[in-house]
Design a protein around this motif. Structure first.
Motif, PDB file in Angstrom:
ATOM      1  N   ARG A 261      -9.828 -20.295 121.070  1.00 32.56           N
ATOM      2  CA  ARG A 261      -9.521 -21.499 120.365  1.00 32.56           C
ATOM      3  C   ARG A 261      -8.823 -21.226 118.954  1.00 32.56           C
ATOM      4  O   ARG A 261      -8.923 -21.983 118.292  1.00 32.56           O
ATOM      5  CB  ARG A 261     -10.398 -22.669 120.690  1.00 32.56           C
ATOM      6  N   GLY A 262      -8.195 -19.921 119.093  1.00 38.10           N
ATOM      7  CA  GLY A 262      -7.592 -19.592 117.440  1.00 38.10           C
ATOM      8  C   GLY A 262      -8.504 -18.994 116.633  1.00 38.10           C
ATOM      9  O   GLY A 262      -8.321 -18.796 115.629  1.00 38.10           O
ATOM     10  N   LYS A 263      -9.868 -18.960 117.062  1.00 40.46           N
ATOM     11  CA  LYS A 263     -11.003 -18.525 115.874  1.00 40.46           C
ATOM     12  C   LYS A 263     -11.978 -17.514 116.561  1.00 40.46           C
ATOM     13  O   LYS A 263     -11.771 -17.221 117.915  1.00 40.46           O
ATOM     14  CB  LYS A 263     -11.918 -19.823 115.695  1.00 40.46           C
ATOM     15  N   PRO A 264     -12.659 -16.796 115.956  1.00 38.46           N
ATOM     16  CA  PRO A 264     -13.670 -15.658 116.381  1.00 38.46           C
ATOM     17  C   PRO A 264     -14.502 -16.397 117.437  1.00 38.46           C
ATOM     18  O   PRO A 264     -14.964 -17.671 117.089  1.00 38.46           O
ATOM     19  CB  PRO A 264     -14.270 -15.060 115.262  1.00 38.46           C
ATOM     20  N   THR A 265     -14.748 -15.596 118.415  1.00 37.92           N
ATOM     21  CA  THR A 265     -15.605 -16.064 119.489  1.00 37.92           C
ATOM     22  C   THR A 265     -16.828 -16.130 118.964  1.00 37.92           C
ATOM     23  O   THR A 265     -17.264 -15.590 117.899  1.00 37.92           O
ATOM     24  CB  THR A 265     -15.563 -15.154 120.490  1.00 37.92           C
ATOM     25  N   CYS A 266     -17.892 -16.885 119.430  1.00 36.00           N
ATOM     26  CA  CYS A 266     -19.006 -17.250 118.979  1.00 36.00           C
ATOM     27  C   CYS A 266     -20.059 -16.117 118.569  1.00 36.00           C
ATOM     28  O   CYS A 266     -20.700 -15.952 117.466  1.00 36.00           O
ATOM     29  CB  CYS A 266     -20.018 -18.322 119.820  1.00 36.00           C
ATOM     30  N   HIS A 267     -20.099 -15.145 119.577  1.00 35.92           N
ATOM     31  CA  HIS A 267     -20.877 -13.804 119.114  1.00 35.92           C
ATOM     32  C   HIS A 267     -20.408 -13.056 118.162  1.00 35.92           C
ATOM     33  O   HIS A 267     -20.990 -12.183 117.380  1.00 35.92           O
ATOM     34  CB  HIS A 267     -20.969 -13.005 120.520  1.00 35.92           C
TER      35      HIS A 267
END
Length: 297
Positions: free
Chosen positions: A98-104
């Protein structure tokens, strides 16, 4: 795609975003980092397609929006948890969502795993405890059962297992369809099914709506595969060409790009045909089907 649908879709998105934010903010500060990771995964954006389908189907069936809220939130929690886990190094090892760093990446791997786990259980807490009208209260257990089946072994998780098993291996078009009817289609079908449960829809009409949901669920994945080839990273919000990089079987890979586009149109027509016998105003669902194959992300 009609302007009326875009306005309606925007209202659904605003409603579900507010409800989900309220749920996260209402959690006690027992484990602040975990709570932040849950909020990051759940509130970082997203199309909110599954909640929108719950609301659109429920609107057609004359179900109060307040009675649809638990189902809509639960499915988005399940979807968001699945994305967190799909992105993990042990799965697809993605660094952008979603255009952002993934959660991990934004937090750490252990926190991301727990955030996914907690979002999954939040979904079932909402189905069990969120207020429903007296009329819908008696159908609560059926909502829980439907979400459990759609998200578990016979649905999304089973589909992800098939996807992992098929990586770096050639599979045929029938195997690919089974994979995606589970991995992607099951939650979209559940979006329609939950509204049918709340409305206590007769069996014959429910079967027609299941045909509609099955067609758009598969069309959604076909369009995703097409966009992985034709889209760009900024618009998609994830790495363009990631399926090819991971050596996954896709509809464009098996059918060619034109063949995949033709299949999307065929599924769109199947969805519209499934709606024809229904004694309801199906305009919203027809517009939803159009959105699925016209979207650019």
């Amino acid at each position: 795609m009609s302007q009326d649908w875009l306005e309606e879709f925007g209202q659904y998105q605003a409603r579900i975003n507010h409800l989900l934010q309220t749920q996260i903010q209402g959690l006690p500060d027992l484990a602040p980092r975990l709570k932040d990771a849950m909020g990051y995964a759940l509130l970082m954006g997203g199309k909110r397609v599954r909640p929108a389908l719950v609301y659109a189907t429920g609107s057609m069936l004359k179900v109060r929006q307040e009675d649809l809220d638990a189902a809509a939130m639960a499915l988005e929690c399940i979807h968001s948890y699945s994305l967190v886990h799909d992105d993990l190094p042990a799965m697809d090892n993605d660094d952008l969502r979603r255009g952002k760093p993934t959660c991990h990446i934004a937090f750490d791997e252990a926190t991301a795993i727990l955030a996914g786990d907690a979002l999954q259980t939040l979904a079932f807490s909402l189905l069990c405890d969120y207020p429903l009208s007296a009329e819908c209260q008696q159908r609560r257990i059926h909502l829980v059962s439907a979400v459990a089946k759609a998200s578990g072994y016979q649905g999304m998780c089973g589909g992800q297992a098939l996807d992992m098993a098929a990586t770096d291996k050639p599979i045929d078009i029938q195997q690919l369809e089974i994979l995606h009817r589970c991995k992607t289609g099951a939650l979209l079908t559940a979006s329609v099914e939950l509204a049918c449960i709340l409305a206590d829809v007769p069996t014959e009409q429910r079967l027609q709506l299941q045909k509609f949901a099955g067609a758009i669920g598969l069309a959604f994945q076909v369009q995703d595969d097409i966009l992985d080839v034709t889209g760009d990273t900024q618009t998609l919000g994830k790495r363009q060409g990631s399926d090819q990089f991971l050596n996954k079987s896709t509809y464009p890979a098996l059918l060619g790009l034109d063949g995949a586009k033709g299949l999307a149109q065929q599924l769109y027509q199947q969805a519209l045909q499934a709606l024809q016998p229904l004694p309801y105003n199906t305009d919203l669902l027809r517009s939803f089907a159009g959105y699925i194959i016209d979207r650019n992300h």
